[in-house]
Enzyme design. Structure first.
Site, PDB file in Angstrom:
ATOM      1  N   ASP A   1     -37.738  21.175  12.209  1.00 30.63           N
ATOM      2  CA  ASP A   1     -37.914  22.485  11.607  1.00 30.63           C
ATOM      3  C   ASP A   1     -39.402  22.681  11.334  1.00 30.63           C
ATOM      4  OD1 ASP A   1     -36.167  24.745  10.805  1.00 30.63           O
ATOM      5  OD2 ASP A   1     -37.419  24.607   9.028  1.00 30.63           O
TER       6      ASP A   1
ATOM      7  N   ARG B   1     -46.753  18.880  15.359  1.00 27.69           N
ATOM      8  CA  ARG B   1     -45.568  18.246  15.973  1.00 27.69           C
ATOM      9  C   ARG B   1     -45.899  16.825  16.437  1.00 27.69           C
ATOM     10  NH1 ARG B   1     -44.720  22.087  18.674  1.00 27.69           N
ATOM     11  NH2 ARG B   1     -43.156  22.863  17.244  1.00 27.69           N
TER      12      ARG B   1
HETATM   13  P1  ITT Z   1     -34.753  25.430  16.629  1.00 27.43           P
HETATM   14  O1  ITT Z   1     -33.563  25.788  17.442  1.00 27.43           O
HETATM   15  O2  ITT Z   1     -35.252  24.030  16.880  1.00 27.43           O
HETATM   16  O3  ITT Z   1     -34.595  25.732  15.154  1.00 27.43           O
HETATM   17  P2  ITT Z   1     -36.777  27.545  16.497  1.00 27.43           P
HETATM   18  O4  ITT Z   1     -37.726  28.097  17.517  1.00 27.43           O
HETATM   19  O5  ITT Z   1     -35.851  28.501  15.803  1.00 27.43           O
HETATM   20  O6  ITT Z   1     -35.948  26.355  17.200  1.00 27.43           O
HETATM   21  P3  ITT Z   1     -37.950  26.817  13.928  1.00 27.43           P
HETATM   22  O7  ITT Z   1     -36.801  27.346  13.139  1.00 27.43           O
HETATM   23  O8  ITT Z   1     -38.449  25.455  13.584  1.00 27.43           O
HETATM   24  O9  ITT Z   1     -37.643  26.724  15.487  1.00 27.43           O
HETATM   25  O10 ITT Z   1     -39.032  27.961  13.884  1.00 27.43           O
HETATM   26  C1  ITT Z   1     -40.342  27.773  13.856  1.00 27.43           C
HETATM   27  C2  ITT Z   1     -41.063  28.894  14.573  1.00 27.43           C
HETATM   28  O11 ITT Z   1     -42.450  28.651  14.323  1.00 27.43           O
HETATM   29  C3  ITT Z   1     -40.902  28.850  16.084  1.00 27.43           C
HETATM   30  O12 ITT Z   1     -39.865  29.655  16.556  1.00 27.43           O
HETATM   31  C4  ITT Z   1     -42.268  29.364  16.566  1.00 27.43           C
HETATM   32  O13 ITT Z   1     -42.290  30.769  16.575  1.00 27.43           O
HETATM   33  C5  ITT Z   1     -43.198  28.853  15.492  1.00 27.43           C
HETATM   34  N1  ITT Z   1     -43.793  27.568  15.894  1.00 27.43           N
HETATM   35  C6  ITT Z   1     -43.413  26.313  15.537  1.00 27.43           C
HETATM   36  N2  ITT Z   1     -44.165  25.373  16.111  1.00 27.43           N
HETATM   37  C7  ITT Z   1     -45.055  26.045  16.873  1.00 27.43           C
HETATM   38  C8  ITT Z   1     -46.077  25.652  17.731  1.00 27.43           C
HETATM   39  O14 ITT Z   1     -46.372  24.368  17.971  1.00 27.43           O
HETATM   40  N3  ITT Z   1     -46.768  26.604  18.338  1.00 27.43           N
HETATM   41  C9  ITT Z   1     -46.504  27.896  18.143  1.00 27.43           C
HETATM   42  N4  ITT Z   1     -45.543  28.375  17.362  1.00 27.43           N
HETATM   43  C10 ITT Z   1     -44.818  27.446  16.721  1.00 27.43           C
END
Ligand code: ITT
Length: 195
Positions: A71, A175
């Protein structure tokens, strides 16, 4: 000394970008992983740790295998941490242009990313955190995914997007830090189990 058992770990996420970034790190440590692309229901919580733990429990319940989930949150200082736990929703609705617009008259551009990896094997549940501080850029660059084009980590003038194009995002990535911590811990327990 016994034979090391390299158990597979399942990475469960709806976001293949995450898996693309973590797989080389896991492999580097000799950890075999499989990607299961599903969207796990997220609980509403102020705490990214509570969200991550609950997500890992649903992933384990669904697969009945050793799982890791991630997350993330993107926190902008002058917006009191927004979008934080709403990052995914805000990216899909406001998008990068919307966030830049919201911040156009703001001089304090400090922002950071947090990644929480949660490991769950049905008995043990453990979390690993990575944090990267930086600033919100003035305009969006090319490269990467999500907020990559608008985030400049400390100690560079390039965005995650530009770094990603140069294959250098992992040098700064939130990450990378969390998955590296997880990998070191996981290898340790696997070794301990075999001795
Ligand atoms: P899951 O199914 O794993 O939950 P998700 O995309 O919904 O996938 P998150 O709830 O962890 O993931 O949301 C975090 C958001 O933050 C993700 O959708 C991206 O928009 C942003 N994000 C996270 N890490 C990032 C990265 O390395 N670079 C750019 N944006 C990032």
């Amino acid at each position: 000394m016994g034979q090391t058992k390299f158990k597979e770990v399942y990475f469960v996420s709806s976001n293949s970008n995450k898996y693309r970034e973590i797989v080389p790190i896991l492999s580097h440590h000799g950890i075999i992983s499989r990607f299961v692309k599903i969207s796990l229901k997220e609980i509403q919580s102020e705490s990214i740790y509570q969200i991550a733990k609950a997500k890992s429990a649903s992933a384990f319940e669904y697969l009945q295998k050793t799982v890791i989930i991630e997350d993330d949150g993107f926190y902008i200082s002058s917006l009191k941490g927004f979008p934080g736990q709403y990052s995914s929703f805000v990216y899909k609705t406001l998008g990068n242009q919307g966030l830049l617009k919201l911040m156009e008259n703001e001089t304090d551009r400090k922002a950071y990313f947090i990644s929480v990896i949660a490991y769950n094997d049905g008995l043990a549940l453990k979390t690993f955190t990575g944090k990267t501080e930086g600033t919100l850029s003035r305009s969006a660059t090319n490269g990467g995914w999500g907020f990559d084009p608008i985030f400049v980590p400390k100690h560079t003038s390039k965005t995650y997007g530009e770094l990603s194009q140069l294959n250098r995002k992992s040098v700064f990535s939130h990450r990378y830090k969390s998955i590296e911590k997880f990998s070191k811990w996981y290898i340790r327990i696997l070794l301990d189990e075999t001795h």
